[in-house]
Scaffold this motif. Structure first.
Motif, PDB file in Angstrom:
ATOM      1  N   PHE A 158       5.493   8.875   7.545  1.00 37.71           N
ATOM      2  CA  PHE A 158       4.319   8.061   7.830  1.00 37.71           C
ATOM      3  C   PHE A 158       4.210   7.755   9.319  1.00 37.71           C
ATOM      4  O   PHE A 158       3.109   7.758   9.880  1.00 37.71           O
ATOM      5  N   ALA A 159       5.341   7.493   9.960  1.00 37.76           N
ATOM      6  CA  ALA A 159       5.333   7.220  11.400  1.00 37.76           C
ATOM      7  C   ALA A 159       4.746   8.399  12.163  1.00 37.76           C
ATOM      8  O   ALA A 159       3.951   8.224  13.101  1.00 37.76           O
ATOM      9  N   ARG A 160       5.101   9.608  11.768  1.00 41.04           N
ATOM     10  CA  ARG A 160       4.559  10.800  12.432  1.00 41.04           C
ATOM     11  C   ARG A 160       3.063  10.918  12.208  1.00 41.04           C
ATOM     12  O   ARG A 160       2.294  11.257  13.122  1.00 41.04           O
ATOM     13  N   ARG A 161       2.627  10.645  10.986  1.00 41.26           N
ATOM     14  CA  ARG A 161       1.204  10.727  10.683  1.00 41.26           C
ATOM     15  C   ARG A 161       0.424   9.657  11.453  1.00 41.26           C
ATOM     16  O   ARG A 161      -0.679   9.924  11.946  1.00 41.26           O
ATOM     17  N   LEU A 162       1.012   8.478  11.572  1.00 42.52           N
ATOM     18  CA  LEU A 162       0.330   7.404  12.290  1.00 42.52           C
ATOM     19  C   LEU A 162       0.221   7.721  13.775  1.00 42.52           C
ATOM     20  O   LEU A 162      -0.832   7.512  14.393  1.00 42.52           O
ATOM     21  N   ARG A 163       1.296   8.242  14.356  1.00 45.55           N
ATOM     22  CA  ARG A 163       1.239   8.626  15.763  1.00 45.55           C
ATOM     23  C   ARG A 163       0.185   9.709  15.995  1.00 45.55           C
ATOM     24  O   ARG A 163      -0.540   9.688  17.005  1.00 45.55           O
ATOM     25  N   ALA A 164       0.097  10.659  15.081  1.00 45.22           N
ATOM     26  CA  ALA A 164      -0.906  11.707  15.208  1.00 45.22           C
ATOM     27  C   ALA A 164      -2.318  11.132  15.118  1.00 45.22           C
ATOM     28  O   ALA A 164      -3.214  11.515  15.881  1.00 45.22           O
ATOM     29  N   ALA A 165      -2.517  10.184  14.200  1.00 43.64           N
ATOM     30  CA  ALA A 165      -3.831   9.551  14.053  1.00 43.64           C
ATOM     31  C   ALA A 165      -4.187   8.756  15.301  1.00 43.64           C
ATOM     32  O   ALA A 165      -5.343   8.778  15.757  1.00 43.64           O
ATOM     33  N   PHE A 166      -3.225   8.036  15.863  1.00 48.88           N
ATOM     34  CA  PHE A 166      -3.471   7.301  17.102  1.00 48.88           C
ATOM     35  C   PHE A 166      -3.882   8.260  18.225  1.00 48.88           C
ATOM     36  O   PHE A 166      -4.803   7.993  18.990  1.00 48.88           O
ATOM     37  N   ALA A 167      -3.177   9.386  18.328  1.00 51.23           N
ATOM     38  CA  ALA A 167      -3.478  10.356  19.379  1.00 51.23           C
ATOM     39  C   ALA A 167      -4.887  10.915  19.218  1.00 51.23           C
ATOM     40  O   ALA A 167      -5.636  11.064  20.191  1.00 51.23           O
ATOM     41  N   GLU A 168      -5.276  11.202  17.973  1.00 44.67           N
ATOM     42  CA  GLU A 168      -6.615  11.718  17.715  1.00 44.67           C
ATOM     43  C   GLU A 168      -7.705  10.725  18.100  1.00 44.67           C
ATOM     44  O   GLU A 168      -8.791  11.095  18.541  1.00 44.67           O
ATOM     45  N   GLN A 169      -7.394   9.434  17.932  1.00 42.72           N
ATOM     46  CA  GLN A 169      -8.363   8.385  18.232  1.00 42.72           C
ATOM     47  C   GLN A 169      -8.280   7.877  19.663  1.00 42.72           C
ATOM     48  O   GLN A 169      -8.990   6.944  20.056  1.00 42.72           O
ATOM     49  N   GLY A 170      -7.386   8.478  20.469  1.00 41.88           N
ATOM     50  CA  GLY A 170      -7.243   8.040  21.852  1.00 41.88           C
ATOM     51  C   GLY A 170      -6.563   6.698  21.998  1.00 41.88           C
ATOM     52  O   GLY A 170      -6.774   5.980  22.981  1.00 41.88           O
ATOM     53  N   ILE A 199       0.863  -1.178   0.000  1.00 43.99           N
ATOM     54  CA  ILE A 199       0.000   0.000   0.000  1.00 43.99           C
ATOM     55  C   ILE A 199       0.901   1.230   0.000  1.00 43.99           C
ATOM     56  O   ILE A 199       1.647   1.472   0.948  1.00 43.99           O
ATOM     57  N   THR A 200       0.847   1.994  -1.060  1.00 40.11           N
ATOM     58  CA  THR A 200       1.727   3.153  -1.197  1.00 40.11           C
ATOM     59  C   THR A 200       1.025   4.469  -0.864  1.00 40.11           C
ATOM     60  O   THR A 200       1.676   5.492  -0.729  1.00 40.11           O
ATOM     61  N   ASP A 201      -0.278   4.433  -0.739  1.00 42.18           N
ATOM     62  CA  ASP A 201      -1.039   5.627  -0.387  1.00 42.18           C
ATOM     63  C   ASP A 201      -1.137   5.744   1.128  1.00 42.18           C
ATOM     64  O   ASP A 201      -1.691   4.872   1.792  1.00 42.18           O
ATOM     65  N   ASP A 202      -0.598   6.823   1.688  1.00 40.54           N
ATOM     66  CA  ASP A 202      -0.555   6.980   3.142  1.00 40.54           C
ATOM     67  C   ASP A 202      -1.943   6.986   3.767  1.00 40.54           C
ATOM     68  O   ASP A 202      -2.158   6.411   4.836  1.00 40.54           O
ATOM     69  N   ALA A 203      -2.894   7.652   3.116  1.00 41.82           N
ATOM     70  CA  ALA A 203      -4.248   7.722   3.674  1.00 41.82           C
ATOM     71  C   ALA A 203      -4.875   6.339   3.769  1.00 41.82           C
ATOM     72  O   ALA A 203      -5.535   5.998   4.763  1.00 41.82           O
ATOM     73  N   GLN A 204      -4.655   5.527   2.751  1.00 41.07           N
ATOM     74  CA  GLN A 204      -5.187   4.163   2.768  1.00 41.07           C
ATOM     75  C   GLN A 204      -4.529   3.334   3.861  1.00 41.07           C
ATOM     76  O   GLN A 204      -5.193   2.572   4.575  1.00 41.07           O
ATOM     77  N   ALA A 205      -3.208   3.488   4.009  1.00 42.58           N
ATOM     78  CA  ALA A 205      -2.491   2.735   5.041  1.00 42.58           C
ATOM     79  C   ALA A 205      -2.935   3.154   6.439  1.00 42.58           C
ATOM     80  O   ALA A 205      -3.091   2.310   7.335  1.00 42.58           O
ATOM     81  N   LEU A 206      -3.155   4.450   6.636  1.00 43.24           N
ATOM     82  CA  LEU A 206      -3.628   4.944   7.926  1.00 43.24           C
ATOM     83  C   LEU A 206      -5.013   4.381   8.239  1.00 43.24           C
ATOM     84  O   LEU A 206      -5.278   3.928   9.362  1.00 43.24           O
ATOM     85  N   ALA A 207      -5.907   4.429   7.262  1.00 49.50           N
ATOM     86  CA  ALA A 207      -7.269   3.937   7.472  1.00 49.50           C
ATOM     87  C   ALA A 207      -7.258   2.443   7.788  1.00 49.50           C
ATOM     88  O   ALA A 207      -7.980   1.979   8.687  1.00 49.50           O
ATOM     89  N   GLN A 208      -6.437   1.681   7.054  1.00 49.32           N
ATOM     90  CA  GLN A 208      -6.351   0.244   7.301  1.00 49.32           C
ATOM     91  C   GLN A 208      -5.848  -0.048   8.714  1.00 49.32           C
ATOM     92  O   GLN A 208      -6.379  -0.906   9.418  1.00 49.32           O
ATOM     93  N   THR A 209      -4.815   0.681   9.123  1.00 54.39           N
ATOM     94  CA  THR A 209      -4.238   0.454  10.451  1.00 54.39           C
ATOM     95  C   THR A 209      -5.250   0.759  11.547  1.00 54.39           C
ATOM     96  O   THR A 209      -5.413  -0.025  12.497  1.00 54.39           O
ATOM     97  N   LEU A 210      -5.943   1.872  11.440  1.00 55.77           N
ATOM     98  CA  LEU A 210      -6.926   2.245  12.453  1.00 55.77           C
ATOM     99  C   LEU A 210      -8.059   1.225  12.518  1.00 55.77           C
ATOM    100  O   LEU A 210      -8.533   0.879  13.610  1.00 55.77           O
ATOM    101  N   ASP A 211      -8.487   0.720  11.366  1.00 56.41           N
ATOM    102  CA  ASP A 211      -9.537  -0.303  11.354  1.00 56.41           C
ATOM    103  C   ASP A 211      -9.072  -1.565  12.070  1.00 56.41           C
ATOM    104  O   ASP A 211      -9.822  -2.153  12.869  1.00 56.41           O
ATOM    105  N   MET A 212      -7.854  -2.001  11.791  1.00 55.49           N
ATOM    106  CA  MET A 212      -7.353  -3.230  12.407  1.00 55.49           C
ATOM    107  C   MET A 212      -7.241  -3.084  13.919  1.00 55.49           C
ATOM    108  O   MET A 212      -7.596  -3.999  14.675  1.00 55.49           O
ATOM    109  N   VAL A 213      -6.736  -1.939  14.371  1.00 58.21           N
ATOM    110  CA  VAL A 213      -6.544  -1.726  15.802  1.00 58.21           C
ATOM    111  C   VAL A 213      -7.882  -1.575  16.522  1.00 58.21           C
ATOM    112  O   VAL A 213      -8.092  -2.129  17.607  1.00 58.21           O
ATOM    113  N   ARG A 214      -8.812  -0.845  15.921  1.00 58.06           N
ATOM    114  CA  ARG A 214     -10.084  -0.552  16.598  1.00 58.06           C
ATOM    115  C   ARG A 214     -11.104  -1.671  16.468  1.00 58.06           C
ATOM    116  O   ARG A 214     -11.873  -1.921  17.401  1.00 58.06           O
ATOM    117  N   THR A 215     -11.131  -2.356  15.299  1.00 57.43           N
ATOM    118  CA  THR A 215     -12.202  -3.320  15.052  1.00 57.43           C
ATOM    119  C   THR A 215     -11.727  -4.765  14.950  1.00 57.43           C
ATOM    120  O   THR A 215     -12.555  -5.680  14.993  1.00 57.43           O
TER     121      THR A 215
END
Length: 245
Positions: free
Chosen positions: A228-240, A182-198
């Motif tokens: 990407f690591a910075r974006r992922l950490r920010a997304a995790f923080a936003e989602q608690g 997956i080369t699109d950061d937005a797609q990778a972020l969405a996939q990661t959040l789905d796996m962790v949350r659901t």
């Protein structure tokens, strides 16, 4: 609060290793077979201790030419010996620096083959147990490697991937096939959040597969790994979602 371990494969020649250690909770350090060498291992261990991240061994096939991504058919006892050798080498450096080795995660093709081959998975798990039964064995969520570790009484950590495509059975799409990366950061972020949350992931054929996400892998050798690591950490923080080993 949801908690997740965030790990990166380091000591493989990546240019952002030291900075990535400020963003992850665990590191898997190459042990010289597929990448790295004694000096790189020492520097990586010192940086990991400095940043307070959990240190893991990252043993692979003896395949520096193709970065450990060549499929090798070796006897289980050879895999056992090679895993023990690499883990022991890194552990010696960790101990000399007054650190503690926490886990073992196979690399590349060794990891992928052990996810599906019970005999190979057992050889790796035995090596980890025989070196130190307190070590955590990290493997693909739902894989044979996780089952082998559990059979042998090891604590296991089930891993998911931010930037890899998944098949219907929960396995990774093999590298080289369409949808593997997956080369699109937005797609990778969405996939990661789905796996962790659901605990579910959308597969390449559009279905949903169940995954147990206990640790998320960031590939430290990627071109945009640090961003990407910075974006992922920010997304995790936003989602608690709290990051911790």
């Amino acid at each position: 609060m949801v908690k997740i371990d965030l790990n990166a494969d380091l000591g493989e020649g990546g240019q952002a290793d030291a900075e990535l250690m400020t963003l992850v909770s665990s590191v898997n350090i190459a042990c010289g077979f597929h990448a790295g060498d004694a000096q790189t291992m020492l520097v990586s261990v010192r940086n990991a201790i400095k940043h307070g991240v959990a240190i893991g061994a990252h043993p692979g096939f003896p395949d520096r030419e193709n970065f450990g991504r060549t499929a090798m058919v070796l006897p289980p006892e050879t895999i056992y010996a090679q895993t023990l050798y690499q883990t022991g080498a890194l552990d010696a450096i960790v101990r000399a620096q007054h650190g503690v080795l926490r886990h073992v995660k196979p690399h590349g093709m060794l990891y992928n083959m052990a996810a599906q081959d019970p005999a190979l998975a057992d050889a790796i798990a035995r090596a980890v147990r025989d070196h130190n039964p307190q070590l955590i064995l990290v493997g693909l969520a739902g894989s044979e490697l996780i089952r082998a570790g559990q059979r042998l009484g090891l604590v296991t950590r089930q891993e998911v991937f931010a930037d890899r495509g998944y098949q219907q059975d929960g396995s990774l799409v093999p590298r080289g096939q369409p949808g593997a990366l997956i080369t699109d950061d937005a797609q990778a972020l969405a996939q990661t959040l789905d796996m962790v949350r659901t605990g579910r992931v959308k597969t390449i054929n559009g279905t949903q597969a169940n995954v147990q996400a206990e640790t998320v892998c960031l590939h430290g050798d990627g071109e945009h790994a640090l961003l990407f690591a910075r974006r992922l950490r920010a997304a995790f923080a936003e989602q608690g979602i709290r990051v911790r080993a």
